[in-house]
Write an enzyme that holds these catalytic residues in place. Structure first.
Site, PDB file in Angstrom:
ATOM      1  N   SER A   1      14.798  47.580 -13.513  1.00 45.97           N
ATOM      2  CA  SER A   1      15.803  46.687 -14.079  1.00 45.97           C
ATOM      3  C   SER A   1      15.660  46.660 -15.598  1.00 45.97           C
ATOM      4  O   SER A   1      14.569  46.463 -16.128  1.00 45.97           O
ATOM      5  CB  SER A   1      15.605  45.273 -13.515  1.00 45.97           C
ATOM      6  OG  SER A   1      16.485  44.365 -14.149  1.00 45.97           O
TER       7      SER A   1
ATOM      8  N   SER B   1      20.924  44.365 -16.394  1.00 46.79           N
ATOM      9  CA  SER B   1      21.133  42.929 -16.543  1.00 46.79           C
ATOM     10  C   SER B   1      22.331  42.700 -17.443  1.00 46.79           C
ATOM     11  O   SER B   1      22.224  42.734 -18.661  1.00 46.79           O
ATOM     12  CB  SER B   1      19.880  42.298 -17.160  1.00 46.79           C
ATOM     13  OG  SER B   1      18.809  42.426 -16.258  1.00 46.79           O
ATOM     14  N   LEU B   2      23.469  42.445 -16.823  1.00 37.34           N
ATOM     15  CA  LEU B   2      24.715  42.365 -17.582  1.00 37.34           C
ATOM     16  C   LEU B   2      24.954  40.946 -18.117  1.00 37.34           C
ATOM     17  O   LEU B   2      25.032  40.731 -19.312  1.00 37.34           O
ATOM     18  CB  LEU B   2      25.863  42.831 -16.672  1.00 37.34           C
ATOM     19  CG  LEU B   2      27.167  43.229 -17.319  1.00 37.34           C
ATOM     20  CD1 LEU B   2      26.973  44.263 -18.407  1.00 37.34           C
ATOM     21  CD2 LEU B   2      28.120  43.780 -16.256  1.00 37.34           C
ATOM     22  N   HIS B   3      25.131  40.010 -17.217  1.00 35.48           N
ATOM     23  CA  HIS B   3      25.178  38.567 -17.528  1.00 35.48           C
ATOM     24  C   HIS B   3      26.373  38.081 -18.334  1.00 35.48           C
ATOM     25  O   HIS B   3      26.555  36.869 -18.494  1.00 35.48           O
ATOM     26  CB  HIS B   3      23.896  38.092 -18.228  1.00 35.48           C
ATOM     27  CG  HIS B   3      22.637  38.463 -17.508  1.00 35.48           C
ATOM     28  ND1 HIS B   3      22.509  38.351 -16.144  1.00 35.48           N
ATOM     29  CD2 HIS B   3      21.445  38.953 -17.950  1.00 35.48           C
ATOM     30  CE1 HIS B   3      21.299  38.754 -15.783  1.00 35.48           C
ATOM     31  NE2 HIS B   3      20.647  39.122 -16.855  1.00 35.48           N
TER      32      HIS B   3
ATOM     33  N   CYS C   1       7.804  42.801  -6.575  1.00 33.31           N
ATOM     34  CA  CYS C   1       8.400  42.680  -7.908  1.00 33.31           C
ATOM     35  C   CYS C   1       7.278  42.787  -8.936  1.00 33.31           C
ATOM     36  O   CYS C   1       6.374  41.954  -8.976  1.00 33.31           O
ATOM     37  CB  CYS C   1       9.120  41.340  -8.004  1.00 33.31           C
ATOM     38  SG  CYS C   1       9.876  41.070  -9.607  1.00 33.31           S
TER      39      CYS C   1
ATOM     40  N   CYS D   1      15.831  36.845 -24.091  1.00 34.80           N
ATOM     41  CA  CYS D   1      17.091  36.421 -23.471  1.00 34.80           C
ATOM     42  C   CYS D   1      17.019  34.907 -23.281  1.00 34.80           C
ATOM     43  O   CYS D   1      15.975  34.372 -22.908  1.00 34.80           O
ATOM     44  CB  CYS D   1      17.309  37.127 -22.140  1.00 34.80           C
ATOM     45  SG  CYS D   1      17.368  38.914 -22.319  1.00 34.80           S
TER      46      CYS D   1
ATOM     47  N   GLY E   1       8.685  41.364 -18.568  1.00 34.89           N
ATOM     48  CA  GLY E   1       8.769  42.480 -19.499  1.00 34.89           C
ATOM     49  C   GLY E   1       9.995  43.353 -19.342  1.00 34.89           C
ATOM     50  O   GLY E   1      10.711  43.286 -18.345  1.00 34.89           O
ATOM     51  N   GLU E   2      10.247  44.166 -20.364  1.00 39.90           N
ATOM     52  CA  GLU E   2      11.358  45.120 -20.352  1.00 39.90           C
ATOM     53  C   GLU E   2      10.762  46.514 -20.094  1.00 39.90           C
ATOM     54  O   GLU E   2      10.152  47.106 -20.994  1.00 39.90           O
ATOM     55  CB  GLU E   2      12.106  45.069 -21.691  1.00 39.90           C
ATOM     56  CG  GLU E   2      13.095  46.198 -21.917  1.00 39.90           C
ATOM     57  CD  GLU E   2      14.053  46.445 -20.758  1.00 39.90           C
ATOM     58  OE1 GLU E   2      14.765  45.515 -20.342  1.00 39.90           O
ATOM     59  OE2 GLU E   2      14.077  47.584 -20.255  1.00 39.90           O
TER      60      GLU E   2
ATOM     61  N   ASN F   1      17.619  30.290 -12.185  1.00 39.68           N
ATOM     62  CA  ASN F   1      16.429  29.534 -11.807  1.00 39.68           C
ATOM     63  C   ASN F   1      15.928  28.754 -13.007  1.00 39.68           C
ATOM     64  O   ASN F   1      15.509  29.333 -13.997  1.00 39.68           O
ATOM     65  CB  ASN F   1      15.336  30.483 -11.295  1.00 39.68           C
ATOM     66  CG  ASN F   1      15.767  31.141 -10.007  1.00 39.68           C
ATOM     67  OD1 ASN F   1      16.132  30.475  -9.041  1.00 39.68           O
ATOM     68  ND2 ASN F   1      15.772  32.460  -9.990  1.00 39.68           N
TER      69      ASN F   1
ATOM     70  N   CYS G   1      13.213  34.758  -9.701  1.00 45.80           N
ATOM     71  CA  CYS G   1      13.610  35.572 -10.863  1.00 45.80           C
ATOM     72  C   CYS G   1      13.593  34.741 -12.124  1.00 45.80           C
ATOM     73  O   CYS G   1      14.168  33.661 -12.161  1.00 45.80           O
ATOM     74  CB  CYS G   1      15.046  36.061 -10.747  1.00 45.80           C
ATOM     75  SG  CYS G   1      15.375  37.060  -9.374  1.00 45.80           S
TER      76      CYS G   1
HETATM   77  N1  SAH Z   1      13.534  42.860 -18.507  1.00 44.05           N
HETATM   78  C1  SAH Z   1      14.233  43.383 -17.408  1.00 44.05           C
HETATM   79  C2  SAH Z   1      13.540  43.138 -16.076  1.00 44.05           C
HETATM   80  C3  SAH Z   1      12.920  41.793 -15.853  1.00 44.05           C
HETATM   81  S1  SAH Z   1      13.983  40.413 -15.626  1.00 44.05           S
HETATM   82  C4  SAH Z   1      15.658  42.840 -17.381  1.00 44.05           C
HETATM   83  O1  SAH Z   1      15.944  41.933 -18.130  1.00 44.05           O
HETATM   84  O2  SAH Z   1      16.445  43.386 -16.624  1.00 44.05           O
HETATM   85  C5  SAH Z   1      14.682  40.609 -14.000  1.00 44.05           C
HETATM   86  C6  SAH Z   1      16.019  39.896 -13.812  1.00 44.05           C
HETATM   87  O3  SAH Z   1      15.864  38.467 -13.765  1.00 44.05           O
HETATM   88  C7  SAH Z   1      16.983  40.185 -14.937  1.00 44.05           C
HETATM   89  O4  SAH Z   1      18.265  40.486 -14.452  1.00 44.05           O
HETATM   90  C8  SAH Z   1      16.975  38.890 -15.687  1.00 44.05           C
HETATM   91  O5  SAH Z   1      18.104  38.738 -16.473  1.00 44.05           O
HETATM   92  C9  SAH Z   1      16.877  37.888 -14.571  1.00 44.05           C
HETATM   93  N2  SAH Z   1      16.503  36.538 -15.007  1.00 44.05           N
HETATM   94  C10 SAH Z   1      15.795  36.205 -16.109  1.00 44.05           C
HETATM   95  N3  SAH Z   1      15.648  34.871 -16.181  1.00 44.05           N
HETATM   96  C11 SAH Z   1      16.277  34.345 -15.114  1.00 44.05           C
HETATM   97  C12 SAH Z   1      16.448  33.019 -14.623  1.00 44.05           C
HETATM   98  N4  SAH Z   1      15.923  31.973 -15.258  1.00 44.05           N
HETATM   99  N5  SAH Z   1      17.142  32.849 -13.485  1.00 44.05           N
HETATM  100  C13 SAH Z   1      17.638  33.916 -12.825  1.00 44.05           C
HETATM  101  N6  SAH Z   1      17.501  35.191 -13.222  1.00 44.05           N
HETATM  102  C14 SAH Z   1      16.826  35.399 -14.365  1.00 44.05           C
HETATM  103 FE1  SF4 Z   2      12.856  40.240 -21.322  1.00 39.07          FE
HETATM  104 FE2  SF4 Z   2      14.292  40.728 -19.101  1.00 39.07          FE
HETATM  105 FE3  SF4 Z   2      13.508  38.206 -19.720  1.00 39.07          FE
HETATM  106 FE4  SF4 Z   2      15.383  39.438 -21.188  1.00 39.07          FE
HETATM  107  S1  SF4 Z   2      15.533  38.855 -19.012  1.00 39.07           S
HETATM  108  S2  SF4 Z   2      13.634  38.263 -21.989  1.00 39.07           S
HETATM  109  S3  SF4 Z   2      14.670  41.539 -21.184  1.00 39.07           S
HETATM  110  S4  SF4 Z   2      12.183  39.923 -19.207  1.00 39.07           S
END
Ligand code: SAH
Ligand code: SF4
Length: 363
Positions: free
Chosen positions: A194, A216-218, A102, A113, A162-163, A293, A336
């Protein structure tokens, strides 16, 4: 010139520039990435004079590896220094049929987010190609090959800090090296990017480097997603779903992986599952449910296991594929959304970002 910043076309052009044969690029790429060469003297099939010339004009400069940790379940975390005060993390996750690395793409993240520890830290800068690839370079050196000679790292996911689509050019060049047979030789289905849903960049990725895509839909509706994933205000769900359809249309065997973090009492009710089924009706997709998490002061709780299973079965009953992500490495904060590294925030987030979003909405 740091040679870890270049993919095959870049390295080929560079060799031409210094008056050398273009095929040297393939040779050097193999030394750098398949053998993990750290200096030019290891490149024994290059003439001494050429090695000397390379020493004069180029460097092999990976990020500095400052710490390595192993979790009880075999997960390993590498901490890399990328300039003073800034550190990023990369995590290796062993599974029975594969080994996944990863990888991080930025120092911090500007998208904030609500449920993400990286987002909380703010944003410093994009990682260079060498810093993105350097994570794979180090982990590959540490992990090596299995007894059959297969590389231990069989898959890469850009799901670290990061994104990735906001660091587009460097990410595409790094992907080009990951996929190159002279370097890591990963198939494009074994590399997953992602994204939180940067719509125009999703289209560019499809044209330039159509690797597997996770989104990342959520949340199943704009009101909730605006709150959890603020970039939704700029690229709302209707546009995001259309971009997903365009992405898979180019490669009919492909599908989008929708990531969905399970937050107790926020997005885990049956009505959310029903709305998701409706929302994704004409997108070839699979769902990956991620139990939240926790991190200090997140303000959210993980949905109970029973709720996550119920949610999965509601999606499955509608014919969707839904898996539940196993939490790995949480004893070393490697799960994650827990990747923190060390970020000197340069973004003065709240003010500046709200402005950026407003401009984006107006445009
Ligand atoms: N920025 C990109 C890739 C990095 S995050 C994105 O947002 O997709 C990778 C994944 O971990 C994303 O789906 C993100 O929403 C998820 N994620 C972020 N914080 C989390 C947490 N505290 N618990 C579980 N998943 C989380
Ligand atoms: Fe950035 Fe992905 Fe975390 Fe959102 S979930 S703050 S896009 S790293």
């Amino acid at each position: 010139m740091n040679l870890l910043d270049l993919d095959l076309p870049g390295l080929t052009a560079w060799f031409q520039d210094i008056g050398e044969k273009p095929f040297r690029a393939r040779q050097v790429l193999r030394w750098l990435h398949q053998h993990g060469a750290e200096d030019f003297d290891q490149m024994t099939d290059l003439a001494k004079s050429l090695r000397e010339k390379l020493r004069q004009s180029a460097q092999i400069r990976p990020p500095v590896l400052v710490a390595e940790q192993a979790a009880a379940d075999g997960t390993r975390k590498f901490l890399l220094e990328v300039g003073p005060g800034n550190r990023v993390e990369t995590v290796f996750i062993p599974e029975t049929d594969r080994g996944t690395l990863c990888v991080s793409t930025q120092v911090g993240c500007a998208l904030e987010c609500r449920f993400c520890s990286t987002g909380r830290q703010g944003f410093n800068r994009n990682l260079s190609v060498a810093e993105i690839l350097g994570q794979l370079w180090w982990a590959n050196k540490a992990l090596g090959r299995d007894p059959r000679g297969e590389r231990i790292i069989s898959n890469v996911v850009l799901m670290g800090m990061g994104e990735p689509l906001l660091n587009f050019d460097n990410v595409v060049t790094a992907l080009s090296v990951m996929l190159d047979d002279h370097a890591y030789g990963l198939s494009r289905r074994r590399v997953t990017l992602s994204t939180s849903g940067i719509v125009p960049a999703m289209d560019r990725l499809r044209e330039r480097m159509p690797v597997a895509l996770a989104v990342s839909l959520h949340a199943p509706d704009d009101a909730l997603r605006d709150e959890l994933v603020p970039i939704n205000r700029k690229y709302p769900l209707r546009e995001l779903m259309a971009a997903c359809r365009r992405y898979v249309a180019a490669a009919p065997r492909d599908f989008i992986t929708f990531e969905y973090v399970m937050l107790e009492g926020v997005n885990d009710a049956s009505e959310h599952a029903r709305a998701l089924i409706e929302l994704t009706r004409d997108v070839p997709c699979k769902f990956n449910l991620i139990p939240f998490n926790p991190f200090p002061d997140s303000g959210y709780r993980r949905s109970p296991a029973q709720t996550v299973r119920r949610f999965a079965s509601e999606l499955q009953a509608a014919g969707l594929i839904a898996t539940i992500r196993k939490t790995r490495g949480d004893d070393i904060d490697a799960a994650c959304g827990q990747l923190a590294g060390e970020v000197e925030d340069k973004s003065r987030r709240v003010l500046r970002r709200m402005d950026a979003l407003r401009v984006g909405v107006a445009a």
